[in-house]
Design a protein around this motif. Structure first.
Motif, PDB file in Angstrom:
ATOM      1  N   ILE A   1      -4.696  11.318  34.262  1.00  0.00           N
ATOM      2  CA  ILE A   1      -6.127  11.040  34.374  1.00  0.00           C
ATOM      3  C   ILE A   1      -6.371   9.845  35.285  1.00  0.00           C
ATOM      4  CG2 ILE A   1      -8.147  10.270  33.055  1.00  0.00           C
ATOM      5  CD1 ILE A   1      -7.141  12.024  30.750  1.00  0.00           C
ATOM      6  N   LEU A   2      -5.539   8.817  35.154  1.00  0.00           N
ATOM      7  CA  LEU A   2      -5.678   7.645  36.023  1.00  0.00           C
ATOM      8  C   LEU A   2      -5.501   8.019  37.495  1.00  0.00           C
ATOM      9  CD1 LEU A   2      -3.602   5.125  33.893  1.00  0.00           C
ATOM     10  CD2 LEU A   2      -6.007   4.826  34.488  1.00  0.00           C
ATOM     11  N   ALA A   3      -4.465   8.815  37.781  1.00  0.00           N
ATOM     12  CA  ALA A   3      -4.155   9.143  39.175  1.00  0.00           C
ATOM     13  C   ALA A   3      -5.243   9.986  39.812  1.00  0.00           C
ATOM     14  CB  ALA A   3      -2.814   9.862  39.258  1.00  0.00           C
ATOM     15  N   ASP A   4      -5.638  11.069  39.150  1.00  0.00           N
ATOM     16  CA  ASP A   4      -6.662  11.927  39.741  1.00  0.00           C
ATOM     17  C   ASP A   4      -7.991  11.191  39.851  1.00  0.00           C
ATOM     18  OD1 ASP A   4      -6.236  14.394  40.881  1.00  0.00           O
ATOM     19  OD2 ASP A   4      -5.868  15.383  38.981  1.00  0.00           O
ATOM     20  N   SER A   5      -8.346  10.432  38.809  1.00  0.00           N
ATOM     21  CA  SER A   5      -9.597   9.673  38.868  1.00  0.00           C
ATOM     22  C   SER A   5      -9.572   8.692  40.025  1.00  0.00           C
ATOM     23  CB  SER A   5      -9.817   8.919  37.543  1.00  0.00           C
ATOM     24  OG  SER A   5      -9.920   9.809  36.451  1.00  0.00           O
ATOM     25  N   GLY A   6      -8.425   8.018  40.199  1.00  0.00           N
ATOM     26  CA  GLY A   6      -8.309   7.041  41.265  1.00  0.00           C
ATOM     27  C   GLY A   6      -8.383   7.656  42.644  1.00  0.00           C
TER      28      GLY A   6
ATOM     29  N   CYS B   1     -11.389   6.976  45.431  1.00  0.00           N
ATOM     30  CA  CYS B   1     -11.106   6.580  46.815  1.00  0.00           C
ATOM     31  C   CYS B   1     -11.816   7.503  47.796  1.00  0.00           C
ATOM     32  CB  CYS B   1      -9.601   6.595  47.075  1.00  0.00           C
ATOM     33  SG  CYS B   1      -8.684   5.232  46.307  1.00  0.00           S
ATOM     34  N   LEU B   2     -11.770   8.797  47.532  1.00  0.00           N
ATOM     35  CA  LEU B   2     -12.431   9.761  48.412  1.00  0.00           C
ATOM     36  C   LEU B   2     -13.946   9.594  48.396  1.00  0.00           C
ATOM     37  CD1 LEU B   2     -10.307  12.914  47.553  1.00  0.00           C
ATOM     38  CD2 LEU B   2     -10.238  11.587  49.668  1.00  0.00           C
TER      39      LEU B   2
ATOM     40  N   SER C   1      -6.870   0.712  42.121  1.00  0.00           N
ATOM     41  CA  SER C   1      -6.385   0.048  40.908  1.00  0.00           C
ATOM     42  C   SER C   1      -5.940   1.072  39.862  1.00  0.00           C
ATOM     43  CB  SER C   1      -7.474  -0.865  40.322  1.00  0.00           C
ATOM     44  OG  SER C   1      -8.590  -0.111  39.855  1.00  0.00           O
ATOM     45  N   LEU C   2      -6.651   2.199  39.769  1.00  0.00           N
ATOM     46  CA  LEU C   2      -6.279   3.246  38.812  1.00  0.00           C
ATOM     47  C   LEU C   2      -4.996   3.957  39.248  1.00  0.00           C
ATOM     48  CD1 LEU C   2      -9.751   4.864  37.990  1.00  0.00           C
ATOM     49  CD2 LEU C   2      -8.531   3.099  36.718  1.00  0.00           C
ATOM     50  N   VAL C   3      -4.900   4.275  40.527  1.00  0.00           N
ATOM     51  CA  VAL C   3      -3.709   4.968  41.031  1.00  0.00           C
ATOM     52  C   VAL C   3      -2.470   4.099  40.863  1.00  0.00           C
ATOM     53  CG1 VAL C   3      -2.581   5.907  43.082  1.00  0.00           C
ATOM     54  CG2 VAL C   3      -4.977   6.449  42.620  1.00  0.00           C
ATOM     55  N   LYS C   4      -2.586   2.826  41.193  1.00  0.00           N
ATOM     56  CA  LYS C   4      -1.433   1.932  41.073  1.00  0.00           C
ATOM     57  C   LYS C   4      -1.005   1.773  39.618  1.00  0.00           C
ATOM     58  CE  LYS C   4      -2.342  -0.604  45.349  1.00  0.00           C
ATOM     59  NZ  LYS C   4      -2.821  -1.864  45.954  1.00  0.00           N
ATOM     60  N   LYS C   5      -1.960   1.749  38.700  1.00  0.00           N
ATOM     61  CA  LYS C   5      -1.603   1.697  37.282  1.00  0.00           C
ATOM     62  C   LYS C   5      -0.875   2.970  36.868  1.00  0.00           C
ATOM     63  CE  LYS C   5      -3.414   1.285  32.580  1.00  0.00           C
ATOM     64  NZ  LYS C   5      -4.626   1.158  31.704  1.00  0.00           N
TER      65      LYS C   5
ATOM     66  N   PRO D   1       3.954  12.249  40.419  1.00  0.00           N
ATOM     67  CA  PRO D   1       3.989  13.196  41.546  1.00  0.00           C
ATOM     68  C   PRO D   1       3.618  12.511  42.846  1.00  0.00           C
ATOM     69  CG  PRO D   1       2.058  13.571  40.163  1.00  0.00           C
ATOM     70  CD  PRO D   1       2.911  12.580  39.443  1.00  0.00           C
ATOM     71  N   GLY D   2       4.181  13.008  43.941  1.00  0.00           N
ATOM     72  CA  GLY D   2       3.991  12.364  45.232  1.00  0.00           C
ATOM     73  C   GLY D   2       2.555  12.301  45.707  1.00  0.00           C
ATOM     74  N   TRP D   3       1.712  13.257  45.250  1.00  0.00           N
ATOM     75  CA  TRP D   3       0.345  13.265  45.764  1.00  0.00           C
ATOM     76  C   TRP D   3      -0.446  12.020  45.375  1.00  0.00           C
ATOM     77  CZ3 TRP D   3      -2.949  12.812  41.802  1.00  0.00           C
ATOM     78  CH2 TRP D   3      -2.654  13.428  40.593  1.00  0.00           C
ATOM     79  N   CYS D   4       0.054  11.236  44.417  1.00  0.00           N
ATOM     80  CA  CYS D   4      -0.614   9.959  44.108  1.00  0.00           C
ATOM     81  C   CYS D   4      -0.737   9.092  45.354  1.00  0.00           C
ATOM     82  CB  CYS D   4       0.177   9.196  43.053  1.00  0.00           C
ATOM     83  SG  CYS D   4       0.205   9.941  41.411  1.00  0.00           S
ATOM     84  N   ARG D   5       0.206   9.273  46.282  1.00  0.00           N
ATOM     85  CA  ARG D   5       0.237   8.439  47.486  1.00  0.00           C
ATOM     86  C   ARG D   5      -0.926   8.739  48.438  1.00  0.00           C
ATOM     87  NH1 ARG D   5       4.523   4.491  47.553  1.00  0.00           N
ATOM     88  NH2 ARG D   5       6.045   5.213  46.018  1.00  0.00           N
ATOM     89  N   PHE D   6      -1.638   9.820  48.213  1.00  0.00           N
ATOM     90  CA  PHE D   6      -2.785  10.110  49.073  1.00  0.00           C
ATOM     91  C   PHE D   6      -3.798   8.974  49.057  1.00  0.00           C
ATOM     92  CE2 PHE D   6      -1.704  14.739  48.999  1.00  0.00           C
ATOM     93  CZ  PHE D   6      -1.704  14.907  50.365  1.00  0.00           C
ATOM     94  N   ALA D   7      -3.982   8.370  47.877  1.00  0.00           N
ATOM     95  CA  ALA D   7      -4.960   7.280  47.784  1.00  0.00           C
ATOM     96  C   ALA D   7      -4.547   6.115  48.662  1.00  0.00           C
ATOM     97  CB  ALA D   7      -5.101   6.831  46.331  1.00  0.00           C
ATOM     98  N   LEU D   8      -3.254   5.766  48.634  1.00  0.00           N
ATOM     99  CA  LEU D   8      -2.768   4.649  49.437  1.00  0.00           C
ATOM    100  C   LEU D   8      -2.817   4.994  50.929  1.00  0.00           C
ATOM    101  CD1 LEU D   8      -1.522   4.316  46.491  1.00  0.00           C
ATOM    102  CD2 LEU D   8       0.229   2.933  47.581  1.00  0.00           C
TER     103      LEU D   8
END
Length: 532
Positions: free
Chosen positions: A402-407, A411-412, A421-425, A434-441
């Motif tokens: 939930i943190l990753a997708d919300s983050g 960002c989008l 902040s949510l993605v990094k947490k 999963p690697g797709w978390c890196r999309f935010a960064l």
């Protein structure tokens, strides 16, 4: 109790038929076979012959090489059957004269007259739905062992055990065995396989703490209950003092629970691997959810199609299975988001219908709400999107999924600080994210014009069968003047999505809510030769 009630074979058979026709047991074919087999063996006077091996052959279609000690399917399904029977007699079967149960430690049924002295209670349908037995993998958390030699650390061990159980209990994918059950083994020598059989657990989590001065090491490992093999392990080193004891305890408990119990955690990933290796047919609904988790981690058209086909079969078998409908909502959503296996003109609307179906069937917060959040973003219902995010984070503030997708979606939306902040947490809570978390960064660096840092983030995204990572690489390599690499990435996009250049604007509109972001990405694609 009426005097004409008896335990005749005819009345026992009638009660069996009533159970199998109930809503609790509806369309659970494997469980039907299990219960019918053990009751019929009981009626034939062969209860003493019901063993794990015979059930494997007669109910689960195993061959003569089946070993119930190494293959836990009979034990696991027995636990599931036991929980379903308990739920049936709390709900639909409350006033039935004959009780059929499956005592722990035995596969032979216990059949007796029910105690009907109390009137049936009135049931709230929402509470009844929330009380429905979970169907996911069962996990037991053993009391953490104090290896520090200091009795004062016992309270820390108890606290971290309790907190891990509390965090895991929020996972909709797991059945968590209560601390009351596991706490009796504190300080005792333990046979993992024997305990797993007693508790009918798929996984056992054990751990220990050591201290030296103010240095603390907490060790945790997740075991396959059938084989005692280590699935995952980690050490956590912290500084400990009286002022931060509770904070450290909560932090480590959240890390452990997130890493193993989340949608992308070790339990669901391991379960998916075990299912693939098995030559037997797992229970249909469970299998379909594992395929969904496999897809959500890999994000490929192949796993998408496999999960969609399986879930569609699951809802035919059990139309009242909310998790399956929620999974279908995500898969329809990804027909729109990722253009995977598109077969309808309006996949977003189909996703909405599936999500609402799931929400209507369950009072629990689940991935259906999570899907609805993303659906609202793509439909442009931003107020609803943000309300759903707040609800999800208030219910599950330590869920990496939930943190990753919300983050990523914040960002989008242009809310980079909040989203990052949510993605990094999420990435910190679950190192196996999963690697797709890196999309935010990547998005953050790209918007700021730091293309070197952006390309480093894309390289972590291991989804070779999805066109967007290749498109991002093409943009960034072109920006950096790396013509050869940009051309290779461009060719990969066209291989996976031949029509991308004529649909580039539409694909960008799906994701980028701020006009300046949309323009920047479209210009980047144009510079990479991916817009016609």
């Amino acid at each position: 109790m009426p005097s004409d009630i008896s335990l005749s074979p005819e009345k026992i058979s009638a009660q069996l038929d009533h159970i199998l026709a109930s809503e609790t047991f509806k369309n659970k074919n494997r469980i039907h076979r299990f219960l019918r087999y053990v009751v019929e063996e009981y009626l034939e006077g062969r209860s003493h012959l019901i063993k794990g091996y015979s059930l494997g052959l007669e109910v689960f279609d195993k061959d003569e090489t089946f070993d119930p000690q190494s293959d836990a399917i009979v034990r696991v399904e027995a636990g599931r059957l036991r929980r379903l029977l308990e739920h049936y007699y709390m709900e639909e079967g409350f006033a039935r004269a004959i009780s059929i149960s499956l005592p722990k430690g035995s596969y032979a049924p216990k059949i007796e007259l029910s105690d009907l002295s109390s009137p049936p209670p009135k049931k709230d349908p929402v509470f009844s739905a929330a009380a429905a037995p979970p169907t996911g993998p069962a996990i037991a958390v053993l009391p953490f062992e104090n290896l520090s030699g200091a009795p004062s650390q016992d309270i820390f061990c108890d606290g971290i055990t309790e907190e891990i159980i509390n965090h895991l209990s929020f996972s909709p994918s797991l059945y968590v065995i209560s601390r009351r059950t596991t706490s009796q083994y504190k300080g005792k020598a333990i046979d993992i396989r024997r305990l797993a059989e007693e508790w009918e657990a798929h996984y056992i989590l054990e751990g220990s703490i050591r201290t030296a001065g103010d240095n603390l090491r907490v060790s945790a490992q997740l075991l396959n209950a059938a084989t005692a093999a280590v699935v995952w392990s980690e050490n956590y080193d912290r500084k400990l003092n009286p002022e931060n004891l509770i904070d450290v305890q909560d932090e480590i408990a959240a890390h452990v629970a997130a890493t193993i119990g989340d949608t992308y955690g070790a339990v669901m990933r391991r379960s998916a691997v075990d299912m693939k290796r098995s030559s037997t047919e797992y229970m249909e609904a469970y299998r379909s959810m594992l395929l969904l988790h496999d897809y959500l981690f890999e994000l490929s058209p192949k796993t998408h199609l496999k999960a969609r086909n399986s879930l569609e079969e699951a809802v035919k078998i059990d139309p009242n299975y909310p998790d399956a409908w929620a999974g279908l909502a995500f898969l329809a959503l990804d027909e729109y988001r990722f253009s995977f296996n598109v077969r309808t003109k309006d996949p977003l609307e189909l996703a909405r219908k599936y999500a609402e179906k799931a929400i209507g069937l369950s009072a629990k917060y689940s991935i259906a709400w999570y899907a609805m959040t993303i659906i609202n973003f793509h439909k442009g219902h931003i107020d609803k999107f943000e309300d759903n995010i707040r609800m999800g984070l208030s219910i599950a503030p330590n869920s990496p999924a939930i943190l990753a997708d919300s983050g990523v979606y914040l960002c989008l939306l242009g809310k980079l600080d909040e989203g990052l902040s949510l993605v990094k947490k999420a990435m910190d809570l679950n190192p196996q994210h999963p690697g797709w978390c890196r999309f935010a960064l990547c998005h953050d660096h790209y918007i700021r014009g730091d293309y070197h840092k952006a390309i480093e983030q894309v390289r972590f995204i291991e989804t070779p069968d999805w066109f967007w990572p290749h498109a991002l690489q093409a943009i960034l390599y072109a920006k950096l003047g790396h013509k050869k690499e940009a051309e290779i990435s461009r060719e990969n996009v066209l291989r996976l999505y031949p029509g991308f250049p004529k649909n580039a604007e539409k694909e960008c509109r799906k994701w980028f809510r701020r006009e300046e972001d949309f323009i920047k990405y479209l210009d980047g694609l144009r510079g990479a030769g991916l817009v016609t």
